[in-house]
Design a protein around this motif. Structure first.
Motif, PDB file in Angstrom:
ATOM      1  N   SER A 514      31.159  28.509   2.554  1.00  0.00           N
ATOM      2  CA  SER A 514      31.112  30.015   2.849  1.00  0.00           C
ATOM      3  C   SER A 514      29.601  30.439   2.662  1.00  0.00           C
ATOM      4  O   SER A 514      28.774  29.857   1.663  1.00  0.00           O
ATOM      5  N   ALA A 515      29.023  31.475   3.593  1.00  0.00           N
ATOM      6  CA  ALA A 515      27.850  31.864   3.467  1.00  0.00           C
ATOM      7  C   ALA A 515      27.649  33.159   3.640  1.00  0.00           C
ATOM      8  O   ALA A 515      28.305  33.848   4.455  1.00  0.00           O
ATOM      9  N   ILE A 516      27.142  33.832   2.428  1.00  0.00           N
ATOM     10  CA  ILE A 516      26.850  35.331   2.619  1.00  0.00           C
ATOM     11  C   ILE A 516      25.340  35.862   2.911  1.00  0.00           C
ATOM     12  O   ILE A 516      24.672  35.086   2.682  1.00  0.00           O
ATOM     13  N   GLY A 517      25.615  36.887   3.902  1.00  0.00           N
ATOM     14  CA  GLY A 517      24.059  37.076   4.429  1.00  0.00           C
ATOM     15  C   GLY A 517      24.142  36.333   5.677  1.00  0.00           C
ATOM     16  O   GLY A 517      22.813  36.568   6.298  1.00  0.00           O
ATOM     17  N   TYR A 518      24.665  35.471   6.157  1.00  0.00           N
ATOM     18  CA  TYR A 518      24.335  34.608   7.308  1.00  0.00           C
ATOM     19  C   TYR A 518      24.626  35.645   8.712  1.00  0.00           C
ATOM     20  O   TYR A 518      25.520  36.214   8.600  1.00  0.00           O
ATOM     21  N   ASP A 519      23.400  35.564   9.436  1.00  0.00           N
ATOM     22  CA  ASP A 519      23.513  36.202  10.645  1.00  0.00           C
ATOM     23  C   ASP A 519      22.977  35.216  11.818  1.00  0.00           C
ATOM     24  O   ASP A 519      21.792  34.748  11.561  1.00  0.00           O
ATOM     25  N   PRO A 520      23.659  35.005  12.592  1.00  0.00           N
ATOM     26  CA  PRO A 520      23.242  33.982  13.845  1.00  0.00           C
ATOM     27  C   PRO A 520      21.963  34.506  14.481  1.00  0.00           C
ATOM     28  O   PRO A 520      21.361  33.716  15.236  1.00  0.00           O
ATOM     29  N   ALA A 521      21.703  35.652  14.624  1.00  0.00           N
ATOM     30  CA  ALA A 521      20.717  36.374  15.100  1.00  0.00           C
ATOM     31  C   ALA A 521      19.328  35.705  14.311  1.00  0.00           C
ATOM     32  O   ALA A 521      18.160  35.660  14.979  1.00  0.00           O
ATOM     33  N   PHE A 522      19.337  35.518  13.126  1.00  0.00           N
ATOM     34  CA  PHE A 522      18.201  34.926  12.274  1.00  0.00           C
ATOM     35  C   PHE A 522      18.294  33.433  11.868  1.00  0.00           C
ATOM     36  O   PHE A 522      17.487  32.785  11.363  1.00  0.00           O
ATOM     37  N   HIS A 523      19.543  33.129  11.682  1.00  0.00           N
ATOM     38  CA  HIS A 523      19.654  31.898  10.829  1.00  0.00           C
ATOM     39  C   HIS A 523      20.469  30.667  11.739  1.00  0.00           C
ATOM     40  O   HIS A 523      21.289  31.088  12.608  1.00  0.00           O
ATOM     41  N   THR A 524      20.103  29.401  11.156  1.00  0.00           N
ATOM     42  CA  THR A 524      20.958  28.456  11.811  1.00  0.00           C
ATOM     43  C   THR A 524      21.238  27.561  10.563  1.00  0.00           C
ATOM     44  O   THR A 524      20.614  27.566   9.459  1.00  0.00           O
ATOM     45  N   ILE A 525      22.372  26.963  10.778  1.00  0.00           N
ATOM     46  CA  ILE A 525      22.889  26.052   9.646  1.00  0.00           C
ATOM     47  C   ILE A 525      23.501  24.869  10.234  1.00  0.00           C
ATOM     48  O   ILE A 525      24.129  24.679  11.319  1.00  0.00           O
ATOM     49  N   THR A 526      23.263  23.500   9.711  1.00  0.00           N
ATOM     50  CA  THR A 526      23.625  22.318  10.196  1.00  0.00           C
ATOM     51  C   THR A 526      24.095  21.423   9.071  1.00  0.00           C
ATOM     52  O   THR A 526      23.858  21.534   8.061  1.00  0.00           O
ATOM     53  N   PHE A 527      25.122  20.519   9.323  1.00  0.00           N
ATOM     54  CA  PHE A 527      25.931  19.956   8.353  1.00  0.00           C
ATOM     55  C   PHE A 527      25.569  18.434   8.870  1.00  0.00           C
ATOM     56  O   PHE A 527      25.635  17.960   9.878  1.00  0.00           O
ATOM     57  N   ALA A 528      25.840  17.464   7.544  1.00  0.00           N
ATOM     58  CA  ALA A 528      25.904  15.932   7.929  1.00  0.00           C
ATOM     59  C   ALA A 528      26.390  15.425   6.640  1.00  0.00           C
ATOM     60  O   ALA A 528      26.607  16.044   5.379  1.00  0.00           O
ATOM     61  N   ALA A 529      27.018  14.306   6.779  1.00  0.00           N
ATOM     62  CA  ALA A 529      27.688  13.422   5.896  1.00  0.00           C
ATOM     63  C   ALA A 529      26.837  12.099   5.499  1.00  0.00           C
ATOM     64  O   ALA A 529      26.664  11.496   6.476  1.00  0.00           O
ATOM     65  N   LYS A 530      26.409  11.766   4.534  1.00  0.00           N
ATOM     66  CA  LYS A 530      25.690  10.546   4.168  1.00  0.00           C
ATOM     67  C   LYS A 530      26.799   9.561   3.530  1.00  0.00           C
ATOM     68  O   LYS A 530      27.384   9.827   2.529  1.00  0.00           O
ATOM     69  N   VAL A 531      26.760   8.357   4.229  1.00  0.00           N
ATOM     70  CA  VAL A 531      27.571   7.313   3.651  1.00  0.00           C
ATOM     71  C   VAL A 531      26.524   6.145   3.551  1.00  0.00           C
ATOM     72  O   VAL A 531      26.438   5.630   4.565  1.00  0.00           O
ATOM     73  N   GLY A 532      26.410   5.801   2.414  1.00  0.00           N
ATOM     74  CA  GLY A 532      25.489   4.819   2.285  1.00  0.00           C
ATOM     75  C   GLY A 532      24.091   5.045   2.836  1.00  0.00           C
ATOM     76  O   GLY A 532      23.531   6.222   2.546  1.00  0.00           O
ATOM     77  N   THR A 533      23.384   4.234   3.615  1.00  0.00           N
ATOM     78  CA  THR A 533      22.408   4.496   4.390  1.00  0.00           C
ATOM     79  C   THR A 533      22.446   5.239   5.790  1.00  0.00           C
ATOM     80  O   THR A 533      21.535   5.731   6.406  1.00  0.00           O
TER      81      THR A 533
END
Length: 589
Positions: A514-533
């Motif tokens: 959940s992100a409050i204040g998120y506006d795609p006109a100004f913001h980007t968000i990316t996700f990743a999962a790290k498993v080992g290296t």
């Protein structure tokens, strides 16, 4: 109209044929495997009707569409409710549920792996953009002028007024002396109360976070309480308050006499005056006055609200401790409060006179000349006995204000590279019918912090002032030690790396963010999962937006089947430092 028998017979025959033809196609009309429409030859011409199959399909389609619309609406409601439940449960201690596990976002120590070389985020009851620059400074007067600081408390311009606890003159009112040192000495620890802290801010950084988590305070000690879940909506600024208890212990030792009192209208108390007995008693330690609230009409030393120390002036025999013996109105022993006290109208208070054991301190009394209190003695500091025939001869020194508006300029705020947000922590006591506001100069216009809308500028230098309104007898009292301003500029990027967590479903990982204040006109968000290296990108990212002020992301990863632990990585970017968002919950589904 007249018709012949032949014409009537012809019409009856025609109607019979039409009825027969209609009956003959009835099996086709109701046949579920028949055509979509049938044609009937009537007298007026051929007519085509939809068969029952077509009508049923249309009815079923309408019912189905209505059902689908209802289900979709309910899904949306449940989705929003689910977001609220997840986030609200996440707030309430970040406890695990039967099918989900929340990240504890109360601090970086419990939520984040800040040892990651790329880590760049603040965890402050939510993942937040770090500061590029900030400054914290006390609320000090730039040019003191007529604003007076008594101890650590700032008061607007005022003059002194006297509230006499007797009628006539001191000489005519005095009737006898009471010796404070005639009672056994004792020691007691006392505590004092402090002011209310008002939080105001402008800019996105604190507005989103505070509104999201609902800063909500109640007496008496500083702590956070969570408000109801809030999803969507924009609040650029707000004001909240907390009553705090500043525990200040000091010894209350020696022998004691007390005088209770009330004032008919609210007043700001600055000091007191006492008339002493005969001269000739030299003190090696000075007396002290304790101001307390009264309970059931008696002094209550568990509710101390201030202390007053003696003034070593001429009336105190050149500071040597020999008490003056004159009973003239202008010859008295003064006691100044270490900080002013707000006295409420018609509320009972007490002046507790204390003197270290072995000292001889005589105070003049009146013959019950004050009808809003009484004289009390104590031998243990707990039980008090009233002398119904006496009152201590005393006066209160209070502040008299000019009713209306008073302004003092504070030291300006300056942050290299510009200021994106300002937070005010104003510790003050604000009496009824008075106001206080912290204002900043934005484009040459003075505006209260709590009413400033979003700004898209980064001024490096911001003038600040304090504006109060006062009545003739009361005004806001500002605790300068616990009042401060914070000016800062968030960074344009955050990088959050979560601590190692166990894989609960082999080969799969799904999280809700959940992100409050998120506006795609100004913001980007990316996700990743790290498993080992290895760094694994998500297979699905499903955003659910509010009204350009909030968003929830459901992120799915395909993990190696033998993976036993993982770390979540989140990167956020903003094109403007004045427009940032907070990650308020991360939940593994």
């Amino acid at each position: 109209m007249t018709i012949t028998l032949d014409q009537l017979a012809e019409r009856m025959d025609r109607d019979y044929r039409a009825a027969s033809e209609t009956m003959s196609i009835l099996p086709t009309f109701i046949d579920p495997n028949g055509p979509a429409n049938v044609t009937v030859q009537l007298a007026s011409g051929a007519c085509t009707f939809p068969t029952l199959k077509t009508l049923t399909a249309a009815i079923d389609a309408a019912i189905m569409q209505d059902t689908i619309n209802s289900v979709l609406g309910r899904v949306d409601q449940l989705d929003t409710l689910n977001q609220g439940v997840i986030s609200a449960l996440n707030q309430l201690g970040a406890k695990d549920g039967p099918t989900w596990s929340s990240y504890d976002l109360t601090s970086a120590e419990t939520a984040a792996d800040s040892s990651d070389p790329l880590y760049r985020a603040n965890v402050e009851r939510g993942v937040r953009y770090p500061f590029d620059a900030y400054i914290v400074q006390p609320m000090e007067r730039r040019n003191p002028g007529d604003w007076m600081k008594i101890g650590n408390v700032l008061l607007p311009p005022h003059t002194d007024s006297i509230f006499a606890g007797y009628t006539g003159t001191a000489g005519s009112a005095a009737s006898a002396m009471v010796n404070v040192s005639q009672y056994p000495a004792f020691s007691k620890t006392i505590t004092t109360y402090s002011y209310t802290t008002y939080y105001t801010w402008y800019g996105y950084y604190y507005s989103w976070w505070n509104r999201r988590y609902g800063w909500y305070y109640r007496p008496y000690y500083y702590r956070y309480y969570y408000d109801a879940y809030y999803y969507g909506g924009y609040y650029a600024s707000n004001t909240v308050a907390t009553a705090t208890t500043s525990v200040v212990t000091s010894p209350l030792s020696g022998s004691q006499v007390s005088q209770t009192f009330q004032v008919p209208t609210a007043k700001v108390l600055k000091g007191l005056r006492l008339w002493t007995g005969t001269a000739g008693s030299t003190l090696t330690q000075y007396p002290k006055l304790i101001i307390t609230e009264a309970t059931l009409g008696m002094p209550d030393t568990s509710k101390v609200i201030g202390e007053a120390t003696v003034v070593s002036d001429a009336a105190y025999s050149n500071g040597q401790g020999t008490m003056a013996g004159s009973l003239a109105d202008g010859v008295y022993v003064s006691f100044n409060l270490t900080a002013p006290i707000y006295l409420q109208a018609n509320k009972a208070y007490a002046i507790v006179i204390t003197i270290p054991n072995g000292q001889n301190f005589n105070v003049w009394t009146t013959a019950n000349g004050f009808n809003k209190g009484g004289l009390f003695y104590t031998q243990d500091g707990a039980m008090w006995t009233q002398d119904l025939a006496k009152d201590v001869l005393f006066s209160l020194v209070t502040a008299s204000f000019t009713a209306g508006e008073h302004i003092v300029e504070l030291n300006p705020l300056s942050v290299s590279g510009g200021i994106a947000s300002i937070k005010s922590e104003l510790s003050a006591l604000v009496p009824e019918n008075t106001t206080i506001a912290i204002e900043v100069d934005i484009n040459t216009v003075w505006r209260a912090i709590e009413v400033i809308d979003t700004i898209d500028q980064l001024p490096p230098f911001t003038p600040v002032r304090m504006k109060v309104t006062a009545t003739s007898e009361a005004a806001p009292m500002i605790d300068t030690v616990n009042s401060r301003l914070t000016a800062f500029r968030p960074a344009n990027q955050l990088r959050f790396t979560g601590k190692l967590r166990d894989v609960t479903q082999p080969g799969a990982l799904k999280v809700s963010v959940s992100a409050i204040g998120y506006d795609p006109a100004f913001h980007t968000i990316t996700f990743a999962a790290k498993v080992g290296t290895s760094t694994i990108k998500p297979t699905v990212v499903r955003p659910v937006y509010g009204n350009n002020t909030s968003a929830q992301f459901e992120v799915t990863f395909a993990l190696p089947i033998d993976a036993t632990q993982y770390q979540i990585n989140i990167t956020g970017n903003t094109t403007l430092a004045t427009r940032v968002f907070d990650i308020t919950s991360i939940v593994e589904l």
